[in-house]
Design a protein around this motif. Structure first.
Motif, mmCIF file in Angstrom:
data_model
loop_
_atom_site.group_PDB
_atom_site.id
_atom_site.type_symbol
_atom_site.label_atom_id
_atom_site.label_comp_id
_atom_site.label_asym_id
_atom_site.label_seq_id
_atom_site.Cartn_x
_atom_site.Cartn_y
_atom_site.Cartn_z
ATOM 1 N N TYR A 21 11.924 -0.070 -20.778
ATOM 2 C CA TYR A 21 11.333 1.171 -20.281
ATOM 3 C C TYR A 21 10.509 0.795 -19.058
ATOM 4 C CZ TYR A 21 8.134 5.206 -20.187
ATOM 5 O OH TYR A 21 7.398 6.309 -19.810
ATOM 6 N N TYR A 22 10.577 1.620 -18.021
ATOM 7 C CA TYR A 22 9.726 1.366 -16.861
ATOM 8 C C TYR A 22 8.910 2.603 -16.553
ATOM 9 C CZ TYR A 22 12.929 4.001 -13.840
ATOM 10 O OH TYR A 22 13.699 4.986 -13.267
ATOM 11 N N GLN A 23 7.766 2.363 -15.932
ATOM 12 C CA GLN A 23 6.890 3.474 -15.588
ATOM 13 C C GLN A 23 6.041 3.096 -14.381
ATOM 14 O OE1 GLN A 23 4.897 5.650 -18.783
ATOM 15 N NE2 GLN A 23 2.969 5.283 -17.738
ATOM 16 N N ALA A 24 5.875 4.061 -13.484
ATOM 17 C CA ALA A 24 4.895 3.973 -12.400
ATOM 18 C C ALA A 24 3.899 5.092 -12.663
ATOM 19 C CB ALA A 24 5.565 4.171 -11.048
ATOM 20 N N ASN A 25 2.644 4.755 -12.732
ATOM 21 C CA ASN A 25 1.621 5.765 -12.995
ATOM 22 C C ASN A 25 1.370 6.609 -11.748
ATOM 23 O OD1 ASN A 25 1.147 5.060 -15.686
ATOM 24 N ND2 ASN A 25 -0.190 3.377 -15.089
ATOM 25 N N PRO A 26 0.873 7.840 -11.934
ATOM 26 C CA PRO A 26 0.655 8.726 -10.781
ATOM 27 C C PRO A 26 -0.415 8.212 -9.816
ATOM 28 C CG PRO A 26 0.288 9.914 -12.852
ATOM 29 C CD PRO A 26 0.629 8.511 -13.202
ATOM 30 N N TYR A 52 -1.997 5.653 -7.502
ATOM 31 C CA TYR A 52 -1.449 4.562 -6.681
ATOM 32 C C TYR A 52 -1.913 3.174 -7.136
ATOM 33 C CZ TYR A 52 -0.336 2.018 -2.361
ATOM 34 O OH TYR A 52 0.147 1.127 -1.447
ATOM 35 N N ASP A 53 -3.172 3.059 -7.546
ATOM 36 C CA ASP A 53 -3.742 1.756 -7.905
ATOM 37 C C ASP A 53 -3.678 1.447 -9.401
ATOM 38 O OD1 ASP A 53 -4.523 0.978 -5.292
ATOM 39 O OD2 ASP A 53 -6.202 2.375 -5.410
ATOM 40 N N ASP A 54 -3.083 2.303 -10.182
ATOM 41 C CA ASP A 54 -3.079 2.134 -11.639
ATOM 42 C C ASP A 54 -1.771 1.509 -12.116
ATOM 43 O OD1 ASP A 54 -3.412 2.311 -14.369
ATOM 44 O OD2 ASP A 54 -3.333 4.497 -14.447
ATOM 45 N N GLN A 55 -1.857 0.291 -12.644
ATOM 46 C CA GLN A 55 -0.685 -0.365 -13.227
ATOM 47 C C GLN A 55 -0.876 -0.636 -14.713
ATOM 48 O OE1 GLN A 55 -2.026 -2.563 -10.375
ATOM 49 N NE2 GLN A 55 -1.301 -0.821 -9.227
ATOM 50 N N MET A 56 -1.823 0.043 -15.325
ATOM 51 C CA MET A 56 -2.129 -0.195 -16.736
ATOM 52 C C MET A 56 -1.123 0.522 -17.645
ATOM 53 S SD MET A 56 -4.697 -2.165 -16.514
ATOM 54 C CE MET A 56 -5.159 -2.250 -18.212
ATOM 55 N N PRO A 106 6.587 9.164 -4.554
ATOM 56 C CA PRO A 106 5.357 8.379 -4.418
ATOM 57 C C PRO A 106 4.111 9.152 -4.847
ATOM 58 C CG PRO A 106 6.102 9.129 -2.277
ATOM 59 C CD PRO A 106 7.175 9.501 -3.261
ATOM 60 N N HIS A 107 4.219 10.463 -4.920
ATOM 61 C CA HIS A 107 3.102 11.331 -5.277
ATOM 62 C C HIS A 107 3.020 11.593 -6.779
ATOM 63 C CE1 HIS A 107 6.741 13.689 -4.983
ATOM 64 N NE2 HIS A 107 6.187 14.556 -5.807
ATOM 65 N N ALA A 108 3.939 11.024 -7.553
ATOM 66 C CA ALA A 108 4.000 11.340 -8.983
ATOM 67 C C ALA A 108 4.256 10.080 -9.791
ATOM 68 C CB ALA A 108 5.134 12.350 -9.232
ATOM 69 N N GLY A 109 3.964 10.175 -11.068
ATOM 70 C CA GLY A 109 4.363 9.109 -11.973
ATOM 71 C C GLY A 109 5.851 9.244 -12.259
ATOM 72 N N VAL A 110 6.530 8.138 -12.451
ATOM 73 C CA VAL A 110 7.953 8.160 -12.799
ATOM 74 C C VAL A 110 8.175 7.244 -13.989
ATOM 75 C CG1 VAL A 110 8.737 8.669 -10.448
ATOM 76 C CG2 VAL A 110 8.645 6.297 -11.230
ATOM 77 N N CYS A 111 9.265 7.511 -14.706
ATOM 78 C CA CYS A 111 9.634 6.625 -15.810
ATOM 79 C C CYS A 111 11.146 6.673 -15.996
ATOM 80 C CB CYS A 111 8.921 7.013 -17.093
ATOM 81 S SG CYS A 111 9.426 8.602 -17.780
#
Length: 198
Positions: free
Chosen positions: A83-88, A90-94, A22-27
């Motif tokens: 491809y999936y990605q969660a940005n580092p 918390y509020d960024d989904q761009m 949860p503390h990092a971006g993942v892909c």
């Protein structure tokens, strides 16, 4: 537009990867059945390979991972179709540069390829909706898909059950594999846990 669906295994592994870091971006990448893509222009994602949580933009590591995954896909009749990605943040989904670049490369091979941007705010056991937005590469730009549901309601419930059980602790991504080659990026143990939920 392609019909996009994720089975239980693909969806749960995406959610577990985001929950583990949860503390990092993942892909990671999503694997689709090759024959279904060619025959019907639909993407049924049946598996997911979590890639990174340390740095999302390292091209040499991404290339090495994709070569291994492509070899695996050939033996299983699968293709890398998403491809999936969660940005580092918390509020960024761009969609950022990394997500757009990988998405463009995937669409060069599979025009229906998708990018899933994870909404970190929806990664919790009580979530009742899909935890991402789906983007397609059309007319030289990324556009959000107008299709809102890519999984069945019971799939979201199974992901919630796995989050409550803290199954994400057992998930292995490619960064873990590169740290210790005995860590299997195919996540056979997680696949078994998911199949027991079904």
């Amino acid at each position: 537009m392609a019909d996009v669906t994720l089975n239980v295994q693909a969806y749960c592994k995406v959610i577990l990867h985001a929950a583990k870091y949860p503390h990092a971006g993942v892909c990671g990448v999503l694997l689709a059945e090759e024959n279904k893509v060619k025959e019907s222009k639909s993407l049924k994602f049946v598996d997911c390979v979590p890639l990174f949580h340390i740095s999302l933009g390292l091209a040499p590591m991404l290339e090495a991972a994709l070569l291994q995954i492509e070899g695996y896909c050939k033996t299983k009749g699968l293709v890398i179709g998403g491809y999936y990605q969660a940005n580092p943040n918390y509020d960024d989904q761009m969609l950022n540069h990394s997500a757009k670049t990988v998405g463009r490369k995937l669409s060069d091979h599979i025009p229906e390829a998708c990018v899933f941007m994870i909404d970190n705010r929806r990664i919790f056991p009580e979530s009742v909706s899909e935890a991402y937005k789906v983007y397609l590469f059309k007319d030289n730009n990324f556009k959000e898909s107008d299709k809102r549901e890519t999984v069945e309601e019971d799939t979201i419930q199974k992901a919630s059950d796995l989050l409550r059980a803290e199954a994400y602790r057992k998930l292995i991504d490619f960064d873990n594999h590169l740290d210790d080659l005995s860590n299997d990026w195919r996540n056979l143990e997680i696949n078994q846990l998911i199949s027991q939920c079904v």
